[in-house]
Each structure stands twice: as structure tokens, then as C-alpha cells.
Design a protein around this motif. Sequence first.
Motif, PDB file in Angstrom:
ATOM      1  N   LEU A   1     -60.661 -30.080 -40.897  1.00 61.73           N
ATOM      2  CA  LEU A   1     -60.351 -29.657 -42.041  1.00 61.73           C
ATOM      3  C   LEU A   1     -60.520 -28.228 -42.102  1.00 61.73           C
ATOM      4  O   LEU A   1     -59.748 -27.413 -42.949  1.00 61.73           O
ATOM      5  CB  LEU A   1     -61.491 -30.193 -43.118  1.00 61.73           C
ATOM      6  N   ALA A   2     -61.427 -27.423 -41.518  1.00 57.66           N
ATOM      7  CA  ALA A   2     -61.309 -26.238 -41.299  1.00 57.66           C
ATOM      8  C   ALA A   2     -59.961 -25.426 -40.799  1.00 57.66           C
ATOM      9  O   ALA A   2     -59.657 -24.588 -41.143  1.00 57.66           O
ATOM     10  CB  ALA A   2     -62.334 -25.710 -40.723  1.00 57.66           C
TER      11      ALA A   2
ATOM     12  N   ASP B   1     -58.637 -26.809 -45.777  1.00 57.92           N
ATOM     13  CA  ASP B   1     -58.927 -27.562 -46.777  1.00 57.92           C
ATOM     14  C   ASP B   1     -60.339 -27.498 -47.244  1.00 57.92           C
ATOM     15  O   ASP B   1     -61.194 -28.303 -47.103  1.00 57.92           O
ATOM     16  CB  ASP B   1     -58.562 -29.322 -46.347  1.00 57.92           C
ATOM     17  N   PHE B   2     -60.321 -26.358 -48.172  1.00 57.31           N
ATOM     18  CA  PHE B   2     -62.062 -25.853 -48.561  1.00 57.31           C
ATOM     19  C   PHE B   2     -62.517 -26.816 -49.494  1.00 57.31           C
ATOM     20  O   PHE B   2     -63.705 -26.912 -49.646  1.00 57.31           O
ATOM     21  CB  PHE B   2     -61.746 -24.411 -48.899  1.00 57.31           C
ATOM     22  N   SER B   3     -61.721 -27.322 -50.298  1.00 58.27           N
ATOM     23  CA  SER B   3     -61.972 -28.427 -51.402  1.00 58.27           C
ATOM     24  C   SER B   3     -62.579 -29.605 -50.844  1.00 58.27           C
ATOM     25  O   SER B   3     -63.896 -29.850 -51.041  1.00 58.27           O
ATOM     26  CB  SER B   3     -60.940 -28.710 -52.122  1.00 58.27           C
ATOM     27  N   ALA B   4     -62.127 -30.213 -49.766  1.00 58.65           N
ATOM     28  CA  ALA B   4     -62.557 -31.415 -49.077  1.00 58.65           C
ATOM     29  C   ALA B   4     -63.734 -30.883 -48.479  1.00 58.65           C
ATOM     30  O   ALA B   4     -64.793 -31.708 -48.225  1.00 58.65           O
ATOM     31  CB  ALA B   4     -61.436 -31.657 -48.209  1.00 58.65           C
TER      32      ALA B   4
ATOM     33  N   GLU C   1     -66.412 -33.144 -50.450  1.00 61.99           N
ATOM     34  CA  GLU C   1     -66.044 -34.483 -49.776  1.00 61.99           C
ATOM     35  C   GLU C   1     -67.126 -34.430 -48.401  1.00 61.99           C
ATOM     36  O   GLU C   1     -67.964 -35.458 -48.347  1.00 61.99           O
ATOM     37  CB  GLU C   1     -64.849 -34.827 -49.391  1.00 61.99           C
ATOM     38  N   GLU C   2     -67.173 -33.616 -47.638  1.00 61.44           N
ATOM     39  CA  GLU C   2     -67.763 -33.200 -46.425  1.00 61.44           C
ATOM     40  C   GLU C   2     -68.984 -32.643 -46.561  1.00 61.44           C
ATOM     41  O   GLU C   2     -69.800 -32.596 -45.517  1.00 61.44           O
ATOM     42  CB  GLU C   2     -66.922 -32.914 -45.501  1.00 61.44           C
TER      43      GLU C   2
END
Length: 143
Positions: free
Chosen positions: A92-93, A97-100, A104-105
Motif C-alpha cells: 500500500l505504501a 494508498d494512504f487512506s487504506a 484499514e491497515e
Amino acid sequence: NPANFIVRIGTLFRDLVEQAGGYSEEDFRLIGGGPMTGKALFTDEVPVIKGTSAVLALKNIARNRTERKCVRCAKCIDTCPVFIHPTRLATLAKRNDFSALEHEEHIMLCIECGSCSYVCPSNIPLLEWIRRGKQGVVTKETI
């Protein structure tokens, strides 16, 4: 010669190494902090600050550090003391995808111990990606 010193804030790492007998090898890695969570330094012209815990000059062992694709072995998850998914955070990094990462994570739960990078057979610099992801979450900018 390894040693412990009580020094003033602002003392250069170079002076500490000199006081301990100097460098014993030409080829070494200088690390500010401990062996797991410390950060590699490019110079010894770094001052001691309030949070300085160690200065390490480790023999630079040539090791194949070519990053390969994740083999899904789950060693990073098994070693993680806070039970997060380091490879998912790194992926994700990489995608910014900073929102996830945040919602989320829960990337901010990572204590940056470095265990995941240490055990990864694919040589993925997981901790580096997690740190970049955390920075992106805090600043909300593309890294």
C-alpha cells in the motif's frame, strides 16, 4: 573497542568513535541507534541528541540484498510483535494508498522494530516502506 560514554548533547559521533579507538575496518556501516531500529548514516559528522542511544560501526558484510517478489511465507507476520501485516503495508505504501494504510491497515500501530525486514527471505525492505507509508499518512503527500 566497544564502550559506553556519558557525553554532552552536540558531541559528534566521530569524536565518540575516536574515543573508543577509531574504526577497525575500512568497509563498515555506521548506524545511529540500535541494530534493529537504528538508521544507517552516511557520515559520522552527526551530533548526539537527547534520544541518542547508540552509535554502531558494523562490519559491512556483503550480502545479496536484491529484492525479490514476496513468497507469501508469512514470516514477517509471525515475527511482528503487534500482529500487523508488513507486506500489505509495504504494498500500500508503494501505491501511495494512504487512506487504506491509515484506516484499514492501521499503519500507525507499527512500532518499527525491524523484525519483519530481518526475517524476510525475499529481502524486501519492509521497514523502509512502512516508514515511508507512515510519513505519507502524516503529511498526506505522495512519496
